[in-house]
Design a protein around this motif. Structure first.
Motif, PDB file in Angstrom:
ATOM      1  N   ASP A 115       0.839  -1.205   0.000  1.00  0.00           N
ATOM      2  CA  ASP A 115       0.000   0.000   0.000  1.00  0.00           C
ATOM      3  C   ASP A 115       0.869   1.249   0.000  1.00  0.00           C
ATOM      4  O   ASP A 115       1.921   1.291   0.650  1.00  0.00           O
ATOM      5  CB  ASP A 115      -0.908   0.043   1.247  1.00  0.00           C
ATOM      6  N   LYS A 116       0.410   2.261  -0.726  1.00  0.00           N
ATOM      7  CA  LYS A 116       1.103   3.548  -0.752  1.00  0.00           C
ATOM      8  C   LYS A 116       0.545   4.442   0.335  1.00  0.00           C
ATOM      9  O   LYS A 116      -0.661   4.471   0.575  1.00  0.00           O
ATOM     10  CB  LYS A 116       0.929   4.220  -2.115  1.00  0.00           C
ATOM     11  N   ILE A 117       1.443   5.177   0.949  1.00  0.00           N
ATOM     12  CA  ILE A 117       1.085   6.129   1.996  1.00  0.00           C
ATOM     13  C   ILE A 117       1.534   7.504   1.526  1.00  0.00           C
ATOM     14  O   ILE A 117       2.665   7.659   1.062  1.00  0.00           O
ATOM     15  CB  ILE A 117       1.821   5.793   3.312  1.00  0.00           C
ATOM     16  N   THR A 118       0.653   8.474   1.621  1.00  0.00           N
ATOM     17  CA  THR A 118       1.030   9.858   1.359  1.00  0.00           C
ATOM     18  C   THR A 118       0.431  10.704   2.467  1.00  0.00           C
ATOM     19  O   THR A 118      -0.702  10.480   2.887  1.00  0.00           O
ATOM     20  CB  THR A 118       0.536  10.377  -0.011  1.00  0.00           C
ATOM     21  N   LEU A 119       1.210  11.629   2.947  1.00  0.00           N
ATOM     22  CA  LEU A 119       0.691  12.536   3.965  1.00  0.00           C
ATOM     23  C   LEU A 119       1.522  13.803   3.989  1.00  0.00           C
ATOM     24  O   LEU A 119       2.593  13.876   3.406  1.00  0.00           O
ATOM     25  CB  LEU A 119       0.641  11.881   5.351  1.00  0.00           C
ATOM     26  N   LYS A 120       0.967  14.779   4.642  1.00  0.00           N
ATOM     27  CA  LYS A 120       1.657  16.050   4.877  1.00  0.00           C
ATOM     28  C   LYS A 120       1.913  16.139   6.370  1.00  0.00           C
ATOM     29  O   LYS A 120       1.132  15.634   7.176  1.00  0.00           O
ATOM     30  CB  LYS A 120       0.803  17.238   4.437  1.00  0.00           C
ATOM     31  N   GLY A 121       2.993  16.776   6.724  1.00  0.00           N
ATOM     32  CA  GLY A 121       3.305  16.922   8.138  1.00  0.00           C
ATOM     33  C   GLY A 121       4.328  18.009   8.332  1.00  0.00           C
ATOM     34  O   GLY A 121       4.641  18.771   7.418  1.00  0.00           O
ATOM     35  N   LYS A 122       4.843  18.038   9.547  1.00  0.00           N
ATOM     36  CA  LYS A 122       5.918  18.976   9.830  1.00  0.00           C
ATOM     37  C   LYS A 122       6.834  18.355  10.864  1.00  0.00           C
ATOM     38  O   LYS A 122       6.448  17.460  11.618  1.00  0.00           O
ATOM     39  CB  LYS A 122       5.391  20.334  10.278  1.00  0.00           C
ATOM     40  N   SER A 123       8.060  18.832  10.863  1.00  0.00           N
ATOM     41  CA  SER A 123       9.044  18.433  11.854  1.00  0.00           C
ATOM     42  C   SER A 123       9.615  19.698  12.466  1.00  0.00           C
ATOM     43  O   SER A 123       9.902  20.663  11.748  1.00  0.00           O
ATOM     44  CB  SER A 123      10.169  17.614  11.215  1.00  0.00           C
ATOM     45  N   VAL A 124       9.760  19.680  13.777  1.00  0.00           N
ATOM     46  CA  VAL A 124      10.327  20.813  14.488  1.00  0.00           C
ATOM     47  C   VAL A 124      11.647  20.351  15.104  1.00  0.00           C
ATOM     48  O   VAL A 124      11.674  19.403  15.898  1.00  0.00           O
ATOM     49  CB  VAL A 124       9.373  21.333  15.578  1.00  0.00           C
ATOM     50  N   PHE A 125      12.720  21.012  14.696  1.00  0.00           N
ATOM     51  CA  PHE A 125      14.062  20.723  15.188  1.00  0.00           C
ATOM     52  C   PHE A 125      14.433  21.818  16.183  1.00  0.00           C
ATOM     53  O   PHE A 125      14.408  22.998  15.833  1.00  0.00           O
ATOM     54  CB  PHE A 125      15.069  20.734  14.038  1.00  0.00           C
ATOM     55  N   GLU A 126      14.786  21.424  17.400  1.00  0.00           N
ATOM     56  CA  GLU A 126      15.241  22.386  18.397  1.00  0.00           C
ATOM     57  C   GLU A 126      16.743  22.198  18.576  1.00  0.00           C
ATOM     58  O   GLU A 126      17.240  21.071  18.566  1.00  0.00           O
ATOM     59  CB  GLU A 126      14.500  22.187  19.716  1.00  0.00           C
ATOM     60  N   PHE A 127      17.440  23.326  18.744  1.00  0.00           N
ATOM     61  CA  PHE A 127      18.896  23.333  18.740  1.00  0.00           C
ATOM     62  C   PHE A 127      19.467  23.841  20.051  1.00  0.00           C
ATOM     63  O   PHE A 127      18.922  24.754  20.668  1.00  0.00           O
ATOM     64  CB  PHE A 127      19.408  24.222  17.600  1.00  0.00           C
ATOM     65  N   SER A 128      20.604  23.280  20.426  1.00  0.00           N
ATOM     66  CA  SER A 128      21.356  23.780  21.581  1.00  0.00           C
ATOM     67  C   SER A 128      22.159  24.997  21.137  1.00  0.00           C
ATOM     68  O   SER A 128      22.277  25.275  19.937  1.00  0.00           O
ATOM     69  CB  SER A 128      22.299  22.696  22.103  1.00  0.00           C
ATOM     70  N   ALA A 129      22.755  25.682  22.100  1.00  0.00           N
ATOM     71  CA  ALA A 129      23.564  26.860  21.783  1.00  0.00           C
ATOM     72  C   ALA A 129      24.755  26.507  20.893  1.00  0.00           C
ATOM     73  O   ALA A 129      25.209  27.335  20.110  1.00  0.00           O
ATOM     74  CB  ALA A 129      24.046  27.526  23.071  1.00  0.00           C
ATOM     75  N   ASP A 130      25.241  25.261  20.990  1.00  0.00           N
ATOM     76  CA  ASP A 130      26.376  24.853  20.164  1.00  0.00           C
ATOM     77  C   ASP A 130      25.955  24.206  18.846  1.00  0.00           C
ATOM     78  O   ASP A 130      26.786  23.653  18.126  1.00  0.00           O
ATOM     79  CB  ASP A 130      27.344  23.955  20.936  1.00  0.00           C
ATOM     80  N   GLY A 131      24.663  24.283  18.518  1.00  0.00           N
ATOM     81  CA  GLY A 131      24.196  23.844  17.210  1.00  0.00           C
ATOM     82  C   GLY A 131      23.786  22.390  17.093  1.00  0.00           C
ATOM     83  O   GLY A 131      23.440  21.926  16.004  1.00  0.00           O
ATOM     84  N   LYS A 132      23.784  21.646  18.179  1.00  0.00           N
ATOM     85  CA  LYS A 132      23.335  20.251  18.132  1.00  0.00           C
ATOM     86  C   LYS A 132      21.802  20.211  18.148  1.00  0.00           C
ATOM     87  O   LYS A 132      21.144  21.058  18.750  1.00  0.00           O
ATOM     88  CB  LYS A 132      23.868  19.463  19.338  1.00  0.00           C
ATOM     89  N   ILE A 134      18.693  18.966  19.724  1.00  0.00           N
ATOM     90  CA  ILE A 134      18.396  18.440  21.063  1.00  0.00           C
ATOM     91  C   ILE A 134      16.977  17.893  21.183  1.00  0.00           C
ATOM     92  O   ILE A 134      16.669  17.158  22.115  1.00  0.00           O
ATOM     93  CB  ILE A 134      18.646  19.493  22.161  1.00  0.00           C
ATOM     94  N   ARG A 135      16.129  18.254  20.222  1.00  0.00           N
ATOM     95  CA  ARG A 135      14.737  17.777  20.246  1.00  0.00           C
ATOM     96  C   ARG A 135      14.213  17.769  18.824  1.00  0.00           C
ATOM     97  O   ARG A 135      14.430  18.725  18.071  1.00  0.00           O
ATOM     98  CB  ARG A 135      13.892  18.687  21.126  1.00  0.00           C
ATOM     99  N   LEU A 136      13.539  16.690  18.477  1.00  0.00           N
ATOM    100  CA  LEU A 136      12.906  16.564  17.165  1.00  0.00           C
ATOM    101  C   LEU A 136      11.476  16.100  17.394  1.00  0.00           C
ATOM    102  O   LEU A 136      11.258  15.071  18.032  1.00  0.00           O
ATOM    103  CB  LEU A 136      13.672  15.563  16.296  1.00  0.00           C
ATOM    104  N   THR A 137      10.542  16.877  16.893  1.00  0.00           N
ATOM    105  CA  THR A 137       9.131  16.527  17.004  1.00  0.00           C
ATOM    106  C   THR A 137       8.557  16.391  15.612  1.00  0.00           C
ATOM    107  O   THR A 137       8.595  17.337  14.816  1.00  0.00           O
ATOM    108  CB  THR A 137       8.353  17.614  17.793  1.00  0.00           C
ATOM    109  N   ASP A 138       8.066  15.182  15.291  1.00  0.00           N
ATOM    110  CA  ASP A 138       7.382  14.937  14.015  1.00  0.00           C
ATOM    111  C   ASP A 138       5.889  14.989  14.259  1.00  0.00           C
ATOM    112  O   ASP A 138       5.377  14.344  15.188  1.00  0.00           O
ATOM    113  CB  ASP A 138       7.752  13.551  13.454  1.00  0.00           C
ATOM    114  N   ILE A 139       5.180  15.756  13.431  1.00  0.00           N
ATOM    115  CA  ILE A 139       3.747  15.966  13.601  1.00  0.00           C
ATOM    116  C   ILE A 139       3.042  15.672  12.276  1.00  0.00           C
ATOM    117  O   ILE A 139       3.395  16.214  11.242  1.00  0.00           O
ATOM    118  CB  ILE A 139       3.450  17.424  14.026  1.00  0.00           C
TER     119      ILE A 139
END
Length: 140
Positions: A115-132, A134-139
């Motif tokens: 089966d094929k799956i298609t969807l729309k979503g968003k991802s939120v990437f949160e960063f530390s002060a040194d650019g790593k 630190i949090r990824l939220t897929d919605i």
């Protein structure tokens, strides 16, 4: 102080670095290379998956994320995320994506192998002060 932090974080070099890390993550996701997916993650990364407004998964630490990502490789015979928009804020960057995949197995929710799956979503990437990342939220 907060204004100075905002000014330093919103410099083009910082935004370009974030964008490059996110595009590298998506490229590694699409090519199913888990090691490259986590290259810019902090060791204590927090990952959340939210589907239809409900949290369906929460992982803490790069090892948990890698284990889940490796397990997920068997779920789809192919998968592809396309970044449609990128929105930067002081501590995070949000991307909207279109996603398509082909199921490699039958799922309990009625999805069948092939089966094929298609969807729309968003991802939120949160960063530390040194650019790593630190949090990824897929919605979706």
């Amino acid at each position: 102080m907060e204004t100075r932090k905002a000014q330093s974080l919103m410099k083009p070099a910082v935004l370009n670095d974030r964008t490059n890390k996110i595009f590298s993550y998506v490229e590694a996701y699409n090519s199913m290379e888990v090691g490259k997916m986590t290259a810019d993650f902090d060791d204590k990364i927090v990952f959340l998956n939210i589907m239809n407004g409900e949290k369906t998964m929460e992982l803490q630490g790069v090892e948990q994320f890698q284990k889940q990502a490796i397990d997920a490789l068997s779920y789809f015979s192919e998968r592809h995320q396309t970044i449609e928009t990128v929105i930067h804020s002081i501590d995070s960057t949000e991307i909207s994506i279109s996603y398509r995949a082909i199921a490699a197995m039958d799922f309990a929710n009625g999805l069948k192998k092939g089966d094929k799956i298609t969807l729309k979503g968003k991802s939120v990437f949160e960063f530390s002060a040194d650019g790593k990342i630190i949090r990824l939220t897929d919605i979706a």
